[in-house]
Design a protein around this motif. Structure first.
Motif, PDB file in Angstrom:
ATOM      1  N   UNK A 224     -10.612  -3.601  80.427  1.00  0.00           N
ATOM      2  CA  UNK A 224     -10.478  -2.268  80.690  1.00  0.00           C
ATOM      3  C   UNK A 224     -11.379  -1.691  81.869  1.00  0.00           C
ATOM      4  N   UNK A 225     -12.789  -2.085  81.923  1.00  0.00           N
ATOM      5  CA  UNK A 225     -13.737  -1.778  82.871  1.00  0.00           C
ATOM      6  C   UNK A 225     -13.507  -2.289  84.009  1.00  0.00           C
ATOM      7  N   UNK A 226     -13.058  -3.655  84.051  1.00  0.00           N
ATOM      8  CA  UNK A 226     -12.906  -4.727  85.355  1.00  0.00           C
ATOM      9  C   UNK A 226     -11.743  -4.119  85.913  1.00  0.00           C
ATOM     10  N   UNK A 227     -10.733  -3.825  85.228  1.00  0.00           N
ATOM     11  CA  UNK A 227      -9.156  -3.615  85.657  1.00  0.00           C
ATOM     12  C   UNK A 227      -9.487  -2.095  86.271  1.00  0.00           C
ATOM     13  N   UNK A 228     -10.252  -1.181  85.676  1.00  0.00           N
ATOM     14  CA  UNK A 228     -10.436   0.008  86.327  1.00  0.00           C
ATOM     15  C   UNK A 228     -10.875  -0.023  87.556  1.00  0.00           C
ATOM     16  N   UNK A 229     -12.101  -0.789  87.886  1.00  0.00           N
ATOM     17  CA  UNK A 229     -12.571  -1.064  89.437  1.00  0.00           C
ATOM     18  C   UNK A 229     -11.474  -1.496  90.115  1.00  0.00           C
ATOM     19  N   UNK A 230     -10.893  -2.511  89.806  1.00  0.00           N
ATOM     20  CA  UNK A 230     -10.011  -3.085  90.521  1.00  0.00           C
ATOM     21  C   UNK A 230      -8.792  -2.244  91.170  1.00  0.00           C
ATOM     22  N   UNK A 231      -8.279  -1.507  90.141  1.00  0.00           N
ATOM     23  CA  UNK A 231      -7.268  -0.446  90.360  1.00  0.00           C
ATOM     24  C   UNK A 231      -7.734   0.485  91.294  1.00  0.00           C
ATOM     25  N   UNK A 232      -8.781   1.222  91.222  1.00  0.00           N
ATOM     26  CA  UNK A 232      -9.464   2.170  91.867  1.00  0.00           C
ATOM     27  C   UNK A 232      -9.627   1.788  93.460  1.00  0.00           C
ATOM     28  N   UNK A 233     -10.242   0.610  93.597  1.00  0.00           N
ATOM     29  CA  UNK A 233     -10.481  -0.120  95.094  1.00  0.00           C
ATOM     30  C   UNK A 233      -8.919  -0.259  95.654  1.00  0.00           C
TER      31      UNK A 233
ATOM     32  N   UNK B 135     -13.631  -6.952  93.729  1.00  0.00           N
ATOM     33  CA  UNK B 135     -12.734  -6.817  92.499  1.00  0.00           C
ATOM     34  C   UNK B 135     -12.024  -8.028  92.347  1.00  0.00           C
ATOM     35  N   UNK B 136     -11.879  -9.057  93.195  1.00  0.00           N
ATOM     36  CA  UNK B 136     -11.383 -10.525  93.100  1.00  0.00           C
ATOM     37  C   UNK B 136     -12.293 -11.196  92.347  1.00  0.00           C
ATOM     38  N   UNK B 137     -13.693 -11.225  92.703  1.00  0.00           N
ATOM     39  CA  UNK B 137     -14.653 -11.914  92.009  1.00  0.00           C
ATOM     40  C   UNK B 137     -15.114 -11.344  90.522  1.00  0.00           C
ATOM     41  N   UNK B 138     -14.827  -9.958  90.292  1.00  0.00           N
ATOM     42  CA  UNK B 138     -15.175  -9.777  89.080  1.00  0.00           C
ATOM     43  C   UNK B 138     -14.047  -9.910  88.177  1.00  0.00           C
TER      44      UNK B 138
ATOM     45  N   UNK C 243      -3.228 -10.708  93.793  1.00  0.00           N
ATOM     46  CA  UNK C 243      -3.227  -9.437  94.462  1.00  0.00           C
ATOM     47  C   UNK C 243      -4.515  -9.009  95.011  1.00  0.00           C
ATOM     48  N   UNK C 244      -5.717  -9.184  94.352  1.00  0.00           N
ATOM     49  CA  UNK C 244      -6.717  -8.721  94.854  1.00  0.00           C
ATOM     50  C   UNK C 244      -7.501  -9.412  96.143  1.00  0.00           C
TER      51      UNK C 244
ATOM     52  N   UNK D 166       0.496  -5.570  93.382  1.00  0.00           N
ATOM     53  CA  UNK D 166       1.113  -5.838  92.093  1.00  0.00           C
ATOM     54  C   UNK D 166      -0.180  -6.124  91.020  1.00  0.00           C
ATOM     55  N   UNK D 167      -1.397  -5.462  91.621  1.00  0.00           N
ATOM     56  CA  UNK D 167      -2.765  -5.485  90.808  1.00  0.00           C
ATOM     57  C   UNK D 167      -2.605  -4.489  89.760  1.00  0.00           C
ATOM     58  N   UNK D 168      -1.892  -3.244  90.069  1.00  0.00           N
ATOM     59  CA  UNK D 168      -1.771  -2.029  89.183  1.00  0.00           C
ATOM     60  C   UNK D 168      -0.943  -2.674  87.782  1.00  0.00           C
ATOM     61  N   UNK D 169       0.350  -3.219  88.236  1.00  0.00           N
ATOM     62  CA  UNK D 169       1.431  -3.718  87.203  1.00  0.00           C
ATOM     63  C   UNK D 169       0.804  -4.538  86.383  1.00  0.00           C
ATOM     64  N   UNK D 170      -0.142  -5.473  86.905  1.00  0.00           N
ATOM     65  CA  UNK D 170      -0.569  -6.606  86.031  1.00  0.00           C
ATOM     66  C   UNK D 170      -1.753  -5.945  85.101  1.00  0.00           C
ATOM     67  N   UNK D 171      -2.286  -5.057  85.855  1.00  0.00           N
ATOM     68  CA  UNK D 171      -3.320  -4.567  84.887  1.00  0.00           C
ATOM     69  C   UNK D 171      -3.052  -3.746  83.719  1.00  0.00           C
TER      70      UNK D 171
END
Length: 396
Positions: A8-17, A177-180, A82-83, A114-119
């Motif tokens: 959840x933490x990783x996806x939150x950051x990725x979706x925000x960015x 976001x890709x690396x995390x 996606x990232x 598609x990052x949001x969908x997958x998260x």
């Protein structure tokens, strides 16, 4: 730490960015198009609209496709695709030699999203029923806040260090976001060898078709409502501030106020939905949001408008996570990605439709009517939800 909490933490950051990356170009688009050699003001406006909107239209088309791929190949590979793809494409925008290349890159950006969908699918399938509302509520703040705060971030970067760094900094954040995601997201995905299932067959396997449609349309309307102010915000702020200085910055803050409020409210309302029912939160939030839009037509200064936009953000904080929670509850796990793909697509279409609606209504009837019509749409949606969701289905 439980796997779903770490993810959840990783996806939150990725979706925000990702949200920032989708929207940060809005305030700098006209300036960048002029930088690329277009001098006619009317033509700049037309090209800006195409370049901004095309990403969301193409994203709406491809979100269900990437949702299907996530169900088939796993959610983590889709997050990585996606990232990394968006990081490269957005960085390349900073090197665009002309507007044609810029528009092509914006189109490509919409294709590889598609990052949001997958998260959303990953967290929905990993989280137990007791924590679903909280997890999806927290996650929903990321994309919405990123999209709403993105224009302010883009404007501040441009104001401080120039146009091109907007693209380079956003691309760099997406690469982080890709690396995390690569290092920290965990997924135990076992691919099931099945024949390819068509969209028609997927839809046939949805147990609550009517409810799924209602929830998708509701997500479309609430996203549209958030963005009806996007094309008129600078004009409206200029009008009510008596041509004060720093209009661009004030407009960005007004537009982003609902995003900040969403970050605050969504996790709390997501938790509340776990206790009292997501369907109740959706109904109450729709009514509250519809009412909150009306006084925005009568404000006398930007700070009053900012306060009301913040209030709208608080009410909207209960909508996205509650809709996601309801979708999770009524959808079989095997097709969760595809169904979330359709709901995310509805949100992308809402961004585009809201921008178009706000501009057209303001041009034909006046800015005040943007708020009145948006309010009416939300309240009519609330009536529809009351009869089709609240009264007919028991989600206890």
């Amino acid at each position: 730490m439980q796997i779903w909490k770490k993810n959840l933490l990783v996806c939150w950051f990725g979706m925000f960015v990702t949200g920032v990356g989708m929207s940060q170009i809005a305030p700098v688009m006209p300036l960048y198009i002029r930088h690329l050699g277009v001098s006619d003001r009317a033509l700049i406006s037309q090209i800006s609209g195409v370049a901004f909107g095309i990403t969301f239209i193409i994203s709406a088309i491809f979100s269900p496709i990437w949702g299907s791929a996530a169900d088939k190949f796993g959610r983590k590979p889709m997050l990585l695709r996606a990232s990394l793809g968006m990081a490269i494409v957005i960085m390349l925008m900073g090197f665009a030699p002309n507007v044609y290349v810029l528009i092509a890159l914006r189109l490509l950006q919409g294709t590889i999203t598609g990052y949001s969908t997958s998260c959303t699918t990953l967290i929905a399938t990993q989280t137990d029923k007791k924590n679903a509302g909280y997890a999806l509520g927290t996650l929903s703040t990321a994309g919405v806040a990123g999209s709403l705060i993105g224009p302010t971030i883009g404007g501040l970067i441009e104001d401080s260090i120039g146009l091109k760094p907007v693209f380079f900094i956003t691309g760099a954040l997406l690469f982080v976001a890709f690396i995390t995601t690569l290092l920290f997201v965990e997924e135990s995905f076992v691919r099931e060898e099945k024949k390819t299932v068509s969209t028609k067959e997927v839809w046939a396997s949805v147990p609550e078709k009517s409810l799924t449609i209602v929830l998708s349309v509701t997500l479309f309307i609430i996203t549209m409502a958030l963005y009806t102010i996007e094309p008129i915000i600078t004009i409206y702020v200029t009008h009510i501030s008596n041509n004060a200085s720093h209009i661009a910055l004030i407009s960005g803050l007004v537009f982003s106020a609902s995003g900040f409020a969403n970050i605050i409210a969504a996790p709390k309302l997501g938790k509340l939905s776990d206790k009292i029912g997501a369907h109740k939160i959706v109904l109450i939030a729709l009514v509250a949001a519809g009412i909150a839009y009306i006084p925005q037509a009568f404000v006398k200064n930007p700070w009053q408008l900012m306060a009301l936009r913040f209030l709208v953000g608080l009410t909207f904080g209960g909508l996205n996570p509650s809709i996601s929670t309801l979708v999770k509850k009524i959808t079989p796990t095997s097709i969760t990605g595809r169904i979330f793909g359709f709901t995310v697509a509805a949100g992308y279409l809402g961004v585009f439709a809201g921008s178009v609606l706000g501009g057209q209504v303001a041009a034909r009837f006046g800015i005040s009517y943007v708020f009145f019509i948006t309010s009416a749409l939300l309240l009519l949606n609330a009536v529809w939800v009351y009869f089709k969701v609240y009264k007919k289905v028991n989600f206890s």
